[in-house]
Design an enzyme around this catalytic site. Structure first.
Site, mmCIF file in Angstrom:
data_model
loop_
_atom_site.group_PDB
_atom_site.id
_atom_site.type_symbol
_atom_site.label_atom_id
_atom_site.label_comp_id
_atom_site.label_asym_id
_atom_site.label_seq_id
_atom_site.Cartn_x
_atom_site.Cartn_y
_atom_site.Cartn_z
ATOM 1 N N LEU A 232 0.814 -1.212 0.000
ATOM 2 C CA LEU A 232 0.000 0.000 0.000
ATOM 3 C C LEU A 232 0.852 1.269 0.000
ATOM 4 O O LEU A 232 1.734 1.439 0.845
ATOM 5 C CB LEU A 232 -0.929 -0.007 1.215
ATOM 6 C CG LEU A 232 -1.959 1.122 1.289
ATOM 7 C CD1 LEU A 232 -2.922 1.054 0.116
ATOM 8 C CD2 LEU A 232 -2.708 1.059 2.613
ATOM 9 N N ASP A 233 0.579 2.169 -0.973
ATOM 10 C CA ASP A 233 1.244 3.475 -1.074
ATOM 11 C C ASP A 233 2.765 3.360 -1.111
ATOM 12 O O ASP A 233 3.479 4.212 -0.577
ATOM 13 C CB ASP A 233 0.820 4.385 0.085
ATOM 14 C CG ASP A 233 -0.637 4.790 -0.004
ATOM 15 O OD1 ASP A 233 -1.164 4.836 -1.127
ATOM 16 O OD2 ASP A 233 -1.260 5.037 1.048
ATOM 17 N N ALA A 234 3.263 2.309 -1.742
ATOM 18 C CA ALA A 234 4.712 2.097 -1.795
ATOM 19 C C ALA A 234 5.205 1.846 -3.218
ATOM 20 O O ALA A 234 6.314 1.356 -3.412
ATOM 21 C CB ALA A 234 5.109 0.937 -0.888
#
Length: 284
Positions: free
Chosen positions: A227-229
């Site tokens: 997530l969000d990486a």
């Protein structure tokens, strides 16, 4: 006039640039842009080239086949060739926030974005009127914990039916599963309301306000299973001060989100982004 874009990355070796440019010249191409980068730590070569072909006899598929046989296999390249005649198709996923949606549709309507938007998908109906105003088909696909798999099957069916090239999450407030990500690797663009990974959660600007931040930012990146990486495409910041209220921070942040997402979409659409090792090379 036929115009193509060539993207290449491979192990750095002598004579790659000369080999590619000579090949293009032999095929009757006029090179109008060329940029390259070498990652010295990884020993990886990257190149982006634009070329124009005047001859009506030029065929992109024949060029691709010859490029593979003569150059790509020899240098063990990972490569893509795009024709300017084909506009990429972008699907928009949205929820209830409208600022990024309005901005992208305004740019699209004015001809600023070189792409097609066949449809908009939302897990709510709040923004349907915006899609209607811009005469873009709107599909309401609600998502709950129990119906997420069914919703994604419906999304995938639409994406395949319309032959979508990439997806933009214009503040779509749902986590994308591996099922969708595996179908569109490095082709799902998200906008995040900070420099990752700071101030995560539902009320990032409230958290930033409590910390008395002096800079706020926005980050656009490709979606990965972490997530969000994912690989970062575009970022920007704005200076703020103690005089800013939460409302001021939200307004400034949303301005950043619109600009950063639009720039990321342009970079992706214009084939100026190359990804590797969860990083990006962004060509000018």
């Amino acid at each position: 006039m036929n115009k193509i874009i060539i993207l290449i990355h491979c192990k750095d070796k002598p004579n790659i640039i000369a080999s590619v440019t000579n090949f293009v010249a032999e095929k009757g191409g006029n090179i109008v842009y060329l940029d390259q980068h070498v990652d010295r730590e990884q020993d990886v070569f990257f190149m982006r080239l634009e070329s124009e072909f005047i001859s009506d006899a030029f065929l992109t598929e024949d060029f691709k086949n010859d490029f593979k046989d003569i150059l790509a296999d020899k240098f063990e390249m990972k490569w893509r060739i795009y024709s300017s005649k084909k506009k990429p198709k972008m699907a928009l996923f949205i929820s209830k926030y409208d600022h990024c949606l309005y901005d992208l549709l305004g740019r699209y309507n004015s001809g600023e974005l070189n792409l097609e938007i066949p449809f908009i998908i939302s897990n709510h109906t709040n923004l349907k009127s915006i899609a209607d105003n811009f005469k873009i088909p709107f599909y309401h696909i609600p998502v709950t914990k129990d119906t997420k798999d069914i919703a994604e099957e419906k999304q995938l069916a639409l994406l395949e039916e319309y032959k979508i090239d990439f997806i933009v999450l214009a503040r779509y407030m749902q986590i994308i599963s591996s099922k969708l990500i595996s179908k569109y690797p490095n082709k799902i663009i998200n906008i995040h309301h900070s420099f990752l990974p700071a101030f995560v959660g539902a009320k990032p600007y409230h958290s930033a306000y409590k910390r008395g931040v002096k800079i706020i930012g926005a980050t656009s990146h490709y979606v990965t299973e972490e997530l969000d990486a994912g690989p970062i495409i575009e970022q920007d910041v704005a200076h703020v001060s103690h005089t800013y209220s939460i409302k001021d921070l939200i307004a400034k942040g949303r301005d950043l989100e619109k600009i950063v997402l639009a720039n990321a979409v342009k970079l992706h659409t214009n084939r100026k982004v190359m990804t590797y090792n969860n990083k990006t090379v962004i060509f000018s």
